[in-house]
Design an enzyme around this catalytic site. Structure first.
Site, mmCIF file in Angstrom:
data_model
loop_
_atom_site.group_PDB
_atom_site.id
_atom_site.type_symbol
_atom_site.label_atom_id
_atom_site.label_comp_id
_atom_site.label_asym_id
_atom_site.label_seq_id
_atom_site.Cartn_x
_atom_site.Cartn_y
_atom_site.Cartn_z
ATOM 1 N N CYS A 108 -0.264 -19.183 3.618
ATOM 2 C CA CYS A 108 -1.722 -18.896 4.103
ATOM 3 C C CYS A 108 -2.735 -19.965 3.541
ATOM 4 O O CYS A 108 -3.720 -19.664 4.103
ATOM 5 C CB CYS A 108 -2.080 -17.481 3.664
ATOM 6 S SG CYS A 108 -0.984 -16.109 3.998
ATOM 7 N N HIS A 232 -9.525 -16.918 3.602
ATOM 8 C CA HIS A 232 -8.381 -16.396 4.239
ATOM 9 C C HIS A 232 -8.489 -14.814 4.496
ATOM 10 O O HIS A 232 -9.146 -14.326 3.720
ATOM 11 C CB HIS A 232 -6.988 -16.852 3.284
ATOM 12 C CG HIS A 232 -6.035 -16.041 3.717
ATOM 13 N ND1 HIS A 232 -5.469 -16.179 5.083
ATOM 14 C CD2 HIS A 232 -5.070 -15.230 2.925
ATOM 15 C CE1 HIS A 232 -4.231 -15.442 5.266
ATOM 16 N NE2 HIS A 232 -4.076 -14.864 3.956
ATOM 17 N N ASN A 262 -3.943 -9.902 9.290
ATOM 18 C CA ASN A 262 -3.344 -11.510 8.479
ATOM 19 C C ASN A 262 -2.657 -12.235 9.225
ATOM 20 O O ASN A 262 -1.412 -12.109 9.585
ATOM 21 C CB ASN A 262 -2.796 -10.918 7.166
ATOM 22 C CG ASN A 262 -2.454 -12.149 6.312
ATOM 23 O OD1 ASN A 262 -2.451 -13.482 6.749
ATOM 24 N ND2 ASN A 262 -2.069 -12.019 5.023
HETATM 25 O O1 UT7 Z 1 -1.697 -13.551 3.077
HETATM 26 C C1 UT7 Z 1 -1.650 -13.308 1.614
HETATM 27 C C2 UT7 Z 1 -0.703 -12.304 1.230
HETATM 28 N N1 UT7 Z 1 -1.264 -10.906 1.386
HETATM 29 C C3 UT7 Z 1 -1.915 -10.399 0.607
HETATM 30 O O2 UT7 Z 1 -2.928 -11.222 -0.198
HETATM 31 C C4 UT7 Z 1 -2.300 -8.935 0.496
HETATM 32 C C5 UT7 Z 1 -2.416 -8.392 -0.868
HETATM 33 N N2 UT7 Z 1 -2.067 -7.180 -1.266
HETATM 34 C C6 UT7 Z 1 -2.910 -6.163 -0.727
HETATM 35 O O3 UT7 Z 1 -3.511 -6.575 0.214
HETATM 36 C C7 UT7 Z 1 -2.692 -4.821 -1.071
HETATM 37 O O4 UT7 Z 1 -2.118 -4.779 -2.314
HETATM 38 C C8 UT7 Z 1 -2.131 -3.787 -0.039
HETATM 39 C C9 UT7 Z 1 -2.869 -3.639 1.180
HETATM 40 C C10 UT7 Z 1 -0.638 -4.445 0.270
HETATM 41 C C11 UT7 Z 1 -1.922 -2.616 -0.677
HETATM 42 O O5 UT7 Z 1 -2.855 -1.774 -0.982
HETATM 43 P P1 UT7 Z 1 -3.064 -1.237 -2.576
HETATM 44 O O6 UT7 Z 1 -4.281 -0.608 -2.791
HETATM 45 O O7 UT7 Z 1 -2.437 -2.210 -3.584
HETATM 46 O O8 UT7 Z 1 -1.952 -0.140 -2.273
HETATM 47 P P2 UT7 Z 1 -0.670 0.563 -3.196
HETATM 48 O O9 UT7 Z 1 0.448 -0.571 -2.801
HETATM 49 O O10 UT7 Z 1 -1.323 0.519 -4.502
HETATM 50 O O11 UT7 Z 1 -0.284 1.745 -2.428
HETATM 51 C C12 UT7 Z 1 -1.191 2.868 -2.661
HETATM 52 C C13 UT7 Z 1 -0.445 4.093 -1.930
HETATM 53 C C14 UT7 Z 1 0.907 4.272 -2.656
HETATM 54 O O12 UT7 Z 1 1.246 5.785 -2.608
HETATM 55 P P3 UT7 Z 1 1.306 6.460 -3.926
HETATM 56 O O13 UT7 Z 1 2.223 5.770 -4.776
HETATM 57 O O14 UT7 Z 1 -0.220 6.004 -4.556
HETATM 58 O O15 UT7 Z 1 1.697 7.925 -3.678
HETATM 59 C C15 UT7 Z 1 1.772 3.807 -1.181
HETATM 60 O O16 UT7 Z 1 3.075 4.180 -1.240
HETATM 61 O O17 UT7 Z 1 -0.322 3.856 -0.673
HETATM 62 C C16 UT7 Z 1 1.018 3.839 -0.254
HETATM 63 N N3 UT7 Z 1 1.195 2.872 1.172
HETATM 64 C C17 UT7 Z 1 0.668 3.587 2.186
HETATM 65 N N4 UT7 Z 1 0.197 4.633 2.745
HETATM 66 C C18 UT7 Z 1 -0.084 4.413 4.086
HETATM 67 C C19 UT7 Z 1 1.549 1.836 0.892
HETATM 68 N N5 UT7 Z 1 1.355 1.240 2.134
HETATM 69 C C20 UT7 Z 1 0.920 2.383 2.992
HETATM 70 C C21 UT7 Z 1 0.520 2.355 4.352
HETATM 71 N N6 UT7 Z 1 0.179 3.392 4.882
HETATM 72 N N7 UT7 Z 1 0.782 1.213 5.168
#
Ligand code: UT7
Length: 306
Positions: A108, A232, A262
């Protein structure tokens, strides 16, 4: 030694995939995706080559240059059409270019790395460099994996950089890489893109803030001098956290991830083009371009629009 940005151009596939579309096949929701990422919809289709060609045609037209005016093509892509040959020579041939052409993979941060590489190439006698960032991330996305499928998308953007003895648009550049973080965001041969989202998020904010502060210091400017942040486009919460820590109002940041998701190395030119189209780029003002991605890699640059 002076470097000027000429025109910009972008290309996105026609097919729009909304969050509701994804919710039909994945255990996710429009509400979750919007709140956690800021993404509302994304474009899916094409290839790095087709999107790169389409974006480059527009950038060259906007720059008022033809194929014979381009001395080198640097194409940032994480998703080349084939492992080999590189995508850039095929793009060059379709554009009618006869110059050297190469791919560059810095994920990226790729577009920023490509601009920096072009700057170096201009210092060694080239006069105009075509820089492209184009991605076909959907091809390497497991559409059954809600962690990645809601984030990734396809698109392309391009610009022409020109040598100019009289002054420069690029005031500073900071690049970095840390291979110890390679496993945080990865795609094995024949596999799909996988990510430790939380850890990438944490590190992204840190490297954007640190590299941006260093780039501003090198340029001899402060956060209050920056009129526009072109980041980005991974997650609007990363952009909010980074701008807040930098002391730059969020309304000075360009956000297009709501429409495009993204798109890795295409995301900064997609944001740049949007800022230009919406009259947010004014001569004499300073912009901070900043990116991060797999590798990990990162890049920040302070630019003064001429
Ligand atoms: O381009 C460079 C690379 N990419 C990035 O920079 C992305 C960096 N990371 C992020 O943007 C975020 O970490 C994400 C968007 C990927 C995830 O957001 P988060 O706030 O860190 O969520 P999380 O992984 O902590 O998940 C929270 C909850 C979990 O459920 P529990 O354990 O709280 O019950 C996940 O299982 O949300 C759940 N979850 C989803 N729910 C619905 C994870 N993905 C999804 C989804 N839809 N797509």
């Amino acid at each position: 030694m002076g470097v000027r940005f000429r025109g910009w151009g972008i290309a996105v596939p026609d097919k729009v995939v909304t969050n509701d579309d994804l919710s039909k096949t994945l255990d996710t929701s429009d509400e979750w995706i919007r709140e956690r990422t800021g993404i509302r919809e994304r474009r899916i289709g094409g290839s790095a080559m087709t999107l790169g060609v389409a974006a480059a045609e527009k950038a060259m037209a906007a720059s008022g240059v033809g194929p014979a005016d381009i001395d080198f093509l640097v194409m940032a892509t994480t998703t080349p059409d084939r492992l080999t040959p590189a995508t850039a020579p095929m793009v060059a041939t379709r554009l009618g270019l006869t110059c050297p052409a190469m791919d560059l993979n810095a994920a990226c941060s790729g577009f920023m790395y490509a601009v920096r590489t072009a700057q170096g190439l201009l210092e060694t006698g080239n006069r105009r460099i075509l820089v492209i960032g184009a991605e076909n991330l959907s091809r390497w996305t497991d559409w059954n994996d809600r962690n990645m499928a809601v984030l990734l998308a396809d698109g392309g953007g391009a610009t022409v950089l020109e040598y100019d003895e009289s002054g420069t648009d690029i005031l500073s550049f900071v690049l970095g890489a840390d291979g110890a973080a390679a496993d945080l965001l990865t795609c094995e041969h024949g596999g799909f893109i996988e990510m430790n989202g939380k850890e990438v998020f944490r590190r992204a904010v840190r490297v954007v803030v640190e590299s941006a502060e260093e780039a501003m210091a090198k340029a001899g400017v402060t956060a209050s001098d920056i009129s526009l942040v072109v980041p980005h486009q991974a997650n609007v919460r990363i952009i909010q956290a980074a701008t807040q820590r930098l002391g730059i109002d969020m309304d000075r940041a360009v956000v297009v991830l709501d429409r495009y998701g993204n798109t890795s190395s295409a995301s900064i030119p997609l944001a740049m083009d949007d800022a230009i189209v919406n009259g947010r780029v004014r001569p004499g003002e300073l912009a901070l371009l900043t990116g991060f991605g797999a590798g990990m890699t990162w890049a920040s640059s302070v630019v003064r629009w001429s």
